[in-house]
Write a protein that holds these residues in place. Structure first.
Motif, short mmCIF file in Angstrom:
data_model
loop_
_atom_site.label_atom_id
_atom_site.label_comp_id
_atom_site.label_asym_id
_atom_site.label_seq_id
_atom_site.Cartn_x
_atom_site.Cartn_y
_atom_site.Cartn_z
N ARG A 36 -1.76 -3.23 -1.17
CA ARG A 36 -1.48 -4.18 -0.09
C ARG A 36 -2.34 -5.45 -0.19
N LEU B 283 -0.73 -8.63 -1.74
CA LEU B 283 0.41 -9.38 -1.18
C LEU B 283 0.04 -10.83 -0.89
N GLY C 139 5.73 -9.18 3.02
CA GLY C 139 5.20 -7.97 3.64
C GLY C 139 6.10 -7.60 4.82
N GLY D 236 1.85 -1.88 8.75
CA GLY D 236 2.63 -2.30 7.60
C GLY D 236 3.44 -1.13 7.06
N ARG E 267 0.65 -15.06 3.83
CA ARG E 267 1.36 -13.87 4.33
C ARG E 267 2.78 -14.26 4.68
N ASP F 238 5.58 -12.59 6.10
CA ASP F 238 5.81 -11.32 6.79
C ASP F 238 7.11 -11.28 7.57
#
Lengths: 318, 318
Positions: B139, B142, B149, B189, B235, B237
């Protein structure tokens, strides 16, 4: 007039832009499934390429956007517009003056095919909603200048053991916009001086014959925004969304000629219609997909396109 | 492994980009109101300037983004990366090979400060969720490569006559990420091989001590996506959102040390905390604002910033 006060957002406006990229969906075989139609509905609604539009600044405020092929013509026939650096400028008038100039421009632009036919409906030029209007103009001028438009969309539904039944109208075949297409239960643009809830009540009465006691059950559920391009016209719209739970014995009935008939459809049927490319007005499908997502009627683990839909509908803020 | 099948979205991926522009909020006096804090929460979450990042294409698929200042260093120390035209390229490996190379790269990059400390959690490199993974990696990698993510955020609430009471945890002060900050009831996550609902159940147990019978009431409500930049980390996401109605006598209880304590707060208190700049983890505020909007707890006519919030949270699709 509403008693709404001035704007509050002091940070930069968050202007979204689609960047179609090569899809990273897969490195292997691509599979076809029936979810394919839902993302297409979203991308057909938010289809504008904003790089083809020149911002229009009114007294330093980003007020709209004009297609770059139209800018030279507008500069020629509208003496109050000036050319700036990669921007059109309109300085020096006050809101009343701008309103007058836009009213004078409308017949000229409509004659030249640069504006739709006058609607007689006066809309505010304002961003964001609730701020102080820069001007007022006939609704027909909004897409010419890419001025923001605000509307209300209501999904009326009957709770049922198998999930909601949704009231879906078919638009009359004599409408200028989206004749014969499917629509949301109640939908309409917010005219100058109207609040969101006043618009909702007015449209509920006119479009669906639903009186205030029925409509008072409507609950706001957020909003959706898109930039939709039709040729060189730009609709920069924000929709205020509502859910309207209805009793089974209340039947909507159109009064203003906009709707041909209403059907009460199980949500699965609505989903299938969307998937199979049924002819919904361009901005209704995304509202219905949002409704289905919010009500937990799609499962992130069973609908392989879910994350893409969620990104398409609500990925921005964020 | 989940039984999820391949991707379905065959159109272009919808990549959103923030374009901060001069705000067109007002032509007159700007008023300060207490809504100011909510848009700031959204823009602090979606704060990335994607123009500063170079796309990373794996076998022709847009897989991630690397900060342009880091690209030269990565090209130097990772021999499998090549420079393309305005793009980094990684060709010729299969998923197992990529997974191995990323595992070898992690200690090197962590040592150089270009990756966070290894977490021991294996995540898929995949876009969109449900597709065939390009690779797997810790992780921690990422944000180094801007790989997407995926996470789950659950708002647990108790229905009450005055509106929902929301369970808000405070994160433990010994956490590496967001120590001491407020969080959503359940959040985590999605690790490689886990489905959304499996992740929800696991996190519900570990973070809030809520067993499957309680958690089975959770209802998916859509998603939110953002690109969040922390220095040269990115990120990208997508959060799957759930509402979890809870009985008043169920009290969450943390089991894994991530949470210090839980408070059951009236929704008005949560809104005030958000407005007043209380310290929520960066991606929790937007989820809570979305919850308040969806539940009809904000009125489009009374909250002057509503259209901006709706645009910020959900204006895209659209």
């Amino acid at each position: 007039m509403s008693a709404r006060v001035g704007p509050t957002w002091r940070g930069p406006c968050l202007q979204l832009q689609w960047r179609p990229e090569r899809c990273g969906c897969s490195t292997g075989t691509r599979r076809e499934t029936d979810m394919r139609g839902l993302p297409a509905i979203i991308s057909a609604c938010a289809n504008a390429n904003l790089r083809d539009f020149v911002p229009l600044h009114i007294d330093g405020t980003m007020a709209g956007r004009v297609h770059h092929r139209r800018a030279p013509y507008l500069l020629k026939c509208l003496p109050w517009l000036q050319q700036g650096a990669d921007v059109l400028l309109w300085n020096g008038d006050d809101p009343a003056g701008r309103t007058r100039r836009l009213a004078e421009a409308l017949p000229v632009l409509a004659e030249a095919g640069l504006a739709r036919a006058p609607t007689g409906e006066l809309f505010d030029v304002v961003r964001p909603f609730g701020g102080i209007p820069l001007a007022r103009c006939d609704r027909a001028l909004l897409p010419t200048f890419g001025f923001p438009g605000y509307g209300v969309h209501v999904v009326g539904y009957v709770a049922d053991a198998g999930g909601p039944l949704i009231w879906i109208p078919r638009r009359s075949h004599d409408r200028e916009i989206a004749p014969g297409q499917l629509d949301n239960t109640i939908a309409g643009g917010i005219a100058s001086g109207m609040t969101v809830i006043e618009t909702l009540r007015k449209e509920a009465q006119e479009e669906a014959g639903l009186p205030p006691p029925v409509v008072d059950a409507a609950q706001p559920t957020g909003g959706l925004a898109y930039c939709h391009q039709e040729g060189e016209f730009l609709r920069d719209d924000t929709l205020f969304l509502y859910d309207l739970p209805m009793h089974r014995d209340v039947r909507p009935r159109n009064l203003d000629g906009e709707v041909e008939d209403f059907s009460l459809m199980p949500w699965r049927q609505v989903l299938e219609l969307l998937r199979n490319g049924a002819s919904f007005k361009f901005n209704c499908g995304p509202v219905l997909i949002d409704f289905l997502l919010r009500h937990g009627l799609m499962d992130p683990d069973r609908e392989p396109g879910y994350s893409g839909l969620a990104r398409g509908l609500r990925g921005s803020a964020l």
